[in-house]
Design a protein around this motif. Structure first.
Motif: not given
Length: 156
Positions: A151, A142, A156
């Motif tokens: 993303k 991530r 998140w």
């Protein structure tokens, strides 16, 4: 061509700014962000680079990296072809022992995220850890810039 060996950490305070000997704004965009290979174009101050990175090793600590300096104009043209969402960050350089830590303070959709990276000569190499260094996130995909462009940290 070379093998990049680095470890990534979260940062627990902004004390690194006081220890920094240089900082510069970086924008980067991805022409390809596939996990097997990433192709990025980056501007750093008045310089620009085209970089290709291979898949991470099993340990997540190393991967192939190829980089060439290109003109700012070429970088701007290539960014028009890039995947959506450019990464925008300020990079601070901090000398700690015999190593240089690169601390990236992210802006925009990744505001609030601060990551420190240290490049090593081997996966086993020891290094001095600054007081502001937090949890290691080397293996957490991530935190890869290529995934942060898809993303964002704020989502998140």
């Amino acid at each position: 061509m070379n093998m990049e060996i680095e470890r990534k950490f979260l940062v627990t305070s902004e004390d690194y700014k006081k220890e920094s000997y240089k900082s510069e704004r970086i924008t980067q965009a991805y022409l390809n962000s596939h996990p097997e290979r990433t192709v990025r174009v980056r501007t750093k101050g008045e310089n620009a680079y085209l970089t290709i990175k291979g898949k991470s090793s099993e340990s997540g600590l190393s991967r192939f990296e190829w980089e060439k300096e290109i003109s700012i104009d070429d970088a701007r043209e290539l960014m028009k072809l890039a995947e959506p969402d450019v990464i925008d960050k300020t990079r601070y350089l901090i000398k700690q022992g015999t190593h240089i830590f690169e601390v990236d303070h992210f802006h925009g959709r990744n505001e609030g995220l601060i990551i420190a990276e240290v490049e090593l000569n081997s996966e086993e190499e020891k290094f001095e850890k600054p007081a502001w260094l937090g949890k290691e996130v080397t293996r957490d995909k991530r935190y890869y810039n290529s995934l942060l462009s898809k993303k964002a940290y704020k989502t998140w």
